[in-house]
Scaffold this motif. Sequence first.
Motif, PDB file in Angstrom:
ATOM      1  N   GLU A 200       0.813  -1.216   0.000  1.00  0.00           N
ATOM      2  CA  GLU A 200       0.000   0.000   0.000  1.00  0.00           C
ATOM      3  C   GLU A 200       0.843   1.260   0.000  1.00  0.00           C
ATOM      4  OE1 GLU A 200      -3.946   1.736   2.301  1.00  0.00           O
ATOM      5  OE2 GLU A 200      -3.127  -0.236   2.809  1.00  0.00           O
ATOM      6  N   ASP A 201       1.998   1.224   0.648  1.00  0.00           N
ATOM      7  CA  ASP A 201       2.814   2.443   0.714  1.00  0.00           C
ATOM      8  C   ASP A 201       3.539   2.740  -0.603  1.00  0.00           C
ATOM      9  OD1 ASP A 201       4.737   0.492   0.729  1.00  0.00           O
ATOM     10  OD2 ASP A 201       5.628   1.040   2.661  1.00  0.00           O
ATOM     11  N   GLU A 202       3.380   1.896  -1.614  1.00  0.00           N
ATOM     12  CA  GLU A 202       3.964   2.171  -2.924  1.00  0.00           C
ATOM     13  C   GLU A 202       2.900   2.522  -3.966  1.00  0.00           C
ATOM     14  OE1 GLU A 202       6.381  -1.065  -4.212  1.00  0.00           O
ATOM     15  OE2 GLU A 202       7.830  -0.885  -2.576  1.00  0.00           O
ATOM     16  N   ARG A 203       1.651   2.634  -3.538  1.00  0.00           N
ATOM     17  CA  ARG A 203       0.575   2.789  -4.518  1.00  0.00           C
ATOM     18  C   ARG A 203       0.315   4.227  -4.925  1.00  0.00           C
ATOM     19  NH1 ARG A 203      -3.698  -1.848  -2.281  1.00  0.00           N
ATOM     20  NH2 ARG A 203      -2.135  -3.547  -2.344  1.00  0.00           N
ATOM     21  N   ASN A 204       1.046   5.153  -4.328  1.00  0.00           N
ATOM     22  CA  ASN A 204       0.929   6.526  -4.816  1.00  0.00           C
ATOM     23  C   ASN A 204       1.765   6.740  -6.066  1.00  0.00           C
ATOM     24  OD1 ASN A 204       3.313   6.184  -3.406  1.00  0.00           O
ATOM     25  ND2 ASN A 204       3.449   8.363  -2.860  1.00  0.00           N
ATOM     26  N   ALA A 205       2.607   5.753  -6.394  1.00  0.00           N
ATOM     27  CA  ALA A 205       3.427   5.834  -7.605  1.00  0.00           C
ATOM     28  C   ALA A 205       2.591   5.436  -8.813  1.00  0.00           C
ATOM     29  CB  ALA A 205       4.640   4.917  -7.467  1.00  0.00           C
ATOM     30  N   PRO A 206       2.891   5.991  -9.999  1.00  0.00           N
ATOM     31  CA  PRO A 206       2.127   5.632 -11.193  1.00  0.00           C
ATOM     32  C   PRO A 206       2.505   4.245 -11.710  1.00  0.00           C
ATOM     33  CG  PRO A 206       3.886   7.132 -11.779  1.00  0.00           C
ATOM     34  CD  PRO A 206       3.914   7.035 -10.280  1.00  0.00           C
ATOM     35  N   MET A 207       1.620   3.714 -12.553  1.00  0.00           N
ATOM     36  CA  MET A 207       1.824   2.381 -13.126  1.00  0.00           C
ATOM     37  C   MET A 207       1.606   2.438 -14.633  1.00  0.00           C
ATOM     38  SD  MET A 207      -0.315  -1.141 -12.296  1.00  0.00           S
ATOM     39  CE  MET A 207       0.575  -1.522 -10.777  1.00  0.00           C
ATOM     40  N   VAL A 208       2.477   1.787 -15.387  1.00  0.00           N
ATOM     41  CA  VAL A 208       2.322   1.619 -16.832  1.00  0.00           C
ATOM     42  C   VAL A 208       2.269   0.117 -17.112  1.00  0.00           C
ATOM     43  CG1 VAL A 208       3.335   1.968 -19.108  1.00  0.00           C
ATOM     44  CG2 VAL A 208       3.502   3.774 -17.376  1.00  0.00           C
ATOM     45  N   ILE A 209       1.229  -0.319 -17.821  1.00  0.00           N
ATOM     46  CA  ILE A 209       1.026  -1.727 -18.138  1.00  0.00           C
ATOM     47  C   ILE A 209       1.221  -1.926 -19.634  1.00  0.00           C
ATOM     48  CG2 ILE A 209      -0.598  -3.661 -18.072  1.00  0.00           C
ATOM     49  CD1 ILE A 209      -2.032  -2.226 -15.765  1.00  0.00           C
ATOM     50  N   VAL A 210       2.043  -2.883 -20.006  1.00  0.00           N
ATOM     51  CA  VAL A 210       2.365  -3.128 -21.413  1.00  0.00           C
ATOM     52  C   VAL A 210       1.987  -4.564 -21.763  1.00  0.00           C
ATOM     53  CG1 VAL A 210       4.128  -2.939 -23.192  1.00  0.00           C
ATOM     54  CG2 VAL A 210       4.349  -1.602 -21.093  1.00  0.00           C
ATOM     55  N   ASN A 211       1.290  -4.731 -22.895  1.00  0.00           N
ATOM     56  CA  ASN A 211       0.763  -6.046 -23.271  1.00  0.00           C
ATOM     57  C   ASN A 211       0.736  -6.153 -24.779  1.00  0.00           C
ATOM     58  OD1 ASN A 211      -0.800  -8.478 -23.293  1.00  0.00           O
ATOM     59  ND2 ASN A 211      -2.655  -7.255 -23.560  1.00  0.00           N
ATOM     60  N   ASP A 212       1.200  -7.263 -25.327  1.00  0.00           N
ATOM     61  CA  ASP A 212       1.075  -7.524 -26.760  1.00  0.00           C
ATOM     62  C   ASP A 212      -0.295  -8.137 -27.013  1.00  0.00           C
ATOM     63  OD1 ASP A 212       1.360  -7.982 -29.409  1.00  0.00           O
ATOM     64  OD2 ASP A 212       3.051  -9.374 -29.261  1.00  0.00           O
ATOM     65  N   GLY A 213      -1.285  -7.297 -26.857  1.00  0.00           N
ATOM     66  CA  GLY A 213      -2.680  -7.691 -26.992  1.00  0.00           C
ATOM     67  C   GLY A 213      -3.526  -6.480 -26.648  1.00  0.00           C
ATOM     68  N   ALA A 214      -4.832  -6.659 -26.575  1.00  0.00           N
ATOM     69  CA  ALA A 214      -5.730  -5.541 -26.289  1.00  0.00           C
ATOM     70  C   ALA A 214      -5.316  -4.844 -24.997  1.00  0.00           C
ATOM     71  CB  ALA A 214      -7.167  -6.039 -26.193  1.00  0.00           C
ATOM     72  N   SER A 215      -5.259  -3.529 -25.033  1.00  0.00           N
ATOM     73  CA  SER A 215      -4.712  -2.769 -23.899  1.00  0.00           C
ATOM     74  C   SER A 215      -5.567  -2.884 -22.647  1.00  0.00           C
ATOM     75  CB  SER A 215      -4.539  -1.302 -24.279  1.00  0.00           C
ATOM     76  OG  SER A 215      -5.777  -0.724 -24.642  1.00  0.00           O
ATOM     77  N   HIS A 216      -6.841  -3.212 -22.819  1.00  0.00           N
ATOM     78  CA  HIS A 216      -7.713  -3.271 -21.635  1.00  0.00           C
ATOM     79  C   HIS A 216      -7.536  -4.570 -20.853  1.00  0.00           C
ATOM     80  CE1 HIS A 216     -10.631  -6.419 -22.754  1.00  0.00           C
ATOM     81  NE2 HIS A 216     -10.388  -6.042 -23.995  1.00  0.00           N
ATOM     82  N   ALA A 217      -6.877  -5.582 -21.441  1.00  0.00           N
ATOM     83  CA  ALA A 217      -6.868  -6.920 -20.860  1.00  0.00           C
ATOM     84  C   ALA A 217      -6.343  -6.943 -19.433  1.00  0.00           C
ATOM     85  CB  ALA A 217      -6.066  -7.880 -21.743  1.00  0.00           C
ATOM     86  N   HIS A 218      -5.340  -6.117 -19.142  1.00  0.00           N
ATOM     87  CA  HIS A 218      -4.746  -6.117 -17.807  1.00  0.00           C
ATOM     88  C   HIS A 218      -4.918  -4.767 -17.104  1.00  0.00           C
ATOM     89  CE1 HIS A 218      -3.164  -9.844 -19.261  1.00  0.00           C
ATOM     90  NE2 HIS A 218      -2.392  -9.254 -20.151  1.00  0.00           N
ATOM     91  N   ALA A 219      -5.752  -3.895 -17.686  1.00  0.00           N
ATOM     92  CA  ALA A 219      -5.915  -2.546 -17.148  1.00  0.00           C
ATOM     93  C   ALA A 219      -6.544  -2.548 -15.770  1.00  0.00           C
ATOM     94  CB  ALA A 219      -6.758  -1.705 -18.098  1.00  0.00           C
ATOM     95  N   TRP A 220      -7.256  -3.612 -15.427  1.00  0.00           N
ATOM     96  CA  TRP A 220      -7.945  -3.689 -14.137  1.00  0.00           C
ATOM     97  C   TRP A 220      -6.968  -3.533 -12.964  1.00  0.00           C
ATOM     98  CZ3 TRP A 220      -6.523  -7.134 -10.422  1.00  0.00           C
ATOM     99  CH2 TRP A 220      -5.659  -8.149 -10.820  1.00  0.00           C
ATOM    100  N   LEU A 221      -5.698  -3.906 -13.184  1.00  0.00           N
ATOM    101  CA  LEU A 221      -4.749  -3.962 -12.077  1.00  0.00           C
ATOM    102  C   LEU A 221      -4.553  -2.597 -11.423  1.00  0.00           C
ATOM    103  CD1 LEU A 221      -2.833  -5.826 -10.526  1.00  0.00           C
ATOM    104  CD2 LEU A 221      -1.064  -5.322 -12.228  1.00  0.00           C
ATOM    105  N   GLY A 222      -4.423  -1.560 -12.245  1.00  0.00           N
ATOM    106  CA  GLY A 222      -4.230  -0.224 -11.680  1.00  0.00           C
ATOM    107  C   GLY A 222      -5.428   0.245 -10.885  1.00  0.00           C
ATOM    108  N   SER A 223      -6.617   0.045 -11.428  1.00  0.00           N
ATOM    109  CA  SER A 223      -7.807   0.518 -10.720  1.00  0.00           C
ATOM    110  C   SER A 223      -8.063  -0.294  -9.458  1.00  0.00           C
ATOM    111  CB  SER A 223      -9.018   0.478 -11.649  1.00  0.00           C
ATOM    112  OG  SER A 223      -9.232  -0.832 -12.130  1.00  0.00           O
TER     113      SER A 223
END
Length: 773
Positions: free
Chosen positions: A709-732
Amino acid sequence: MLPVKRNYFPPVETTPTDVSIETLTEIQNRVLWLATNMIHHANYVRPNPDGSKVGGHQASSASMVTIMTALYFHYLRYGDLVSVKPHASPVFHSIQYLLGEISRDYLPTLRAYKGLQAYPSRTKDPDKVDFSTGSVGLGAVAPAFAALTANYVKEHFGNQPNRRFVAVIGDAELDEGNIWEALLDDATMNLGNLMLIVDLNRQSLDRVIPGIKANRLKQMFASCGWQVLEAKYGQKLQRLAQTDSGAMVLDKIDAMDNLDYQRLLNLDGAELRTRFCAGDAVIEAALAHVSDADLPGLIGNLAGHDFEELLDRFADADADKERPTVLFAYTIKGWNLPIAGDPGNHSMLLSPDQLTALRDKLKIGPDEWADFSIQSPVGQWCQARAEELYPAYEPQKKLIKSMVPSSITFADKGKLSTQQSFGRIMQELTRLPTVTERIVTVSPDVSSSTNLAGWINKMGVFAQHGLSRRLANGWREHLLGQHIELGISEMNLFMLLGMLGISAELIDEPLIPIGTVYDPFVCRGLDAFIYALYSGSKFIIAGTPSGVTLSPEGGAHQSTVTASLGMELPNLRYFEPTYAGELGWIMLDCIAACADREHGAASYLRLSTKPIDQKPFHQAKARLGEDTLRAQVLAGGYRLLDWQTQSGTSRDKLVHLVTTGAMTPEVLAAAQQLQTQGRAVNVINVTSSRKLFESWKADQNALDWLVPEDERNAPMVIVNDGASHAHAWLGSALGMRVRTLGVDTFGQSGTRADLYAHMGIDADAVVRAVMSF
């Protein structure tokens, strides 16, 4: 008390004894009543607070009652397996009730929550359903691939009864292309233990099917090497045809348009005589001895409602041991109901008054759900058939999860792709006898190009025809081969994987089916893939190569949505590893999931042909320890690069880069660029976004080990060789600022670097995404 669903594997083989036509007729009539009343109750009696259409198919059920009664109360023996056409679900459940396999408490629950399903379901219904049906065409060919599975099991493990496999389908199902894909494959051509019964009532949802189509279908089956049988006219019409004038009656029926014939079926005798004879003196003379009361029964005397004709044709099917058989059984949609032959009767329901008249006609007493008294000859026959078909038997556990090791040793250094590593792991599995003997591989003519060749070279190709020979490509084909090579049909691939994956439940011999397919063509087999999962099948499918990483092949061969399918299909485990070591652990875990018949599931591996340096993985293993890293890989992800091991960085400049599969080298390159700019970087290598999601869904603190939890103020970039939404749930899910990079348009040919840059998933694009926060 509702009954508990059981598995049945009878220990001895028996043969049905003779039963009178009168007994079968009495059972048939009770089945017709129960099925019709079941649908009536669901629509007219049971409370329906939201007013939704409940539905059901009384006419489609009625056309099947004779065929189904003949099967279950005479023809079938223990070990035989049957696929029932979807709309005949009420008929099937009525039969199971009369056989004592479900209690009467279930009969009013058709299409109700936790009740009898709209269509037969292996996993949802309370009684023993052999094959799920519903998506038309799939249940038609499931018994074919199950018969192939049974032949494979019998050759490899022995001790199997002479099972027969029966599919009962509607004639309109033969419009489905997957049926013809299955028939054309060499693997299904020598199945002498397979019978397909076509309920030829010549009506579908919106139309009456032209008569010429039936003849064309028969020719198509014959050209595929099938024995083609026909049950067209019943005994009454056959006796009439023994005279010259009577034969002309059959000729006239043959020549009639199906729609015209259907219109005759509900006319009273006098009007039917007038319309049918149409002033033809010869026809009038041929029918002169038939009363008006008996004439409708004579003209409607089709063999699909004649026990003697059906049982004779079943015997003809059994006589040919070399070929599969198709039996075209002519029936009347809505047989013995007031809606018989009505062109619009597909979803038509009897009115309450019509149901009352049917009850009187069939002589149903005050108990609307009555079965037969055990004191009666009919009740005794039902009990005898139940004991013959379903004697209780507790199967042995021949493959259990604990038999599967947690790790294996193979060459995993240097530059390797996950597809290449898959081939190495398959060869290494041959050293594990308790596991190896249960593995069977399948591929739709892409074995060599998906790295299965090494396994096949060692284990051989299964030759169900009994011949041992060396194929043109050098592979050995023999009875104990452990690979089945199919033609280019992804539908057939997933249908066969689906049947191999329920072999433990169907035929008491567990298998570990492993299939390969070009990843973009997972979508071509998607209907059969879903069917296999819905049926509770457990198998492993490797989709490879995947993504735009397969750059020279262009957009037609570059998968974009398959990662999303891996995330969303029920009863499926999804992994997208980067490194050989990850894949080795994952493969063994997937094999264990196949062995776990109660809690296991099918697994989908999304692989790549991109060679990747294995050094970062071994560095992570040295940092975390093998046991910890294995646990994290199987849990869904781990820190490939941990900012806390980087000197001269601070938490206030932290960024999380999330990668999966083939994109890891680009993300590591981006991390190196960011580090030169003074950023602290975590690289999270996600091996299974689905495993992470399921853990988080069960416990929203479950991912604290991966991103505290103490690292969640940092931004996240998710990279996938496929539809960009597939793993987008992780950030939210973690409440973080997130950018998702992926492939949201069709690809094209080019170099990897060209396509990565074009799609915005290369190292520079990752850095730009970080700088945009």
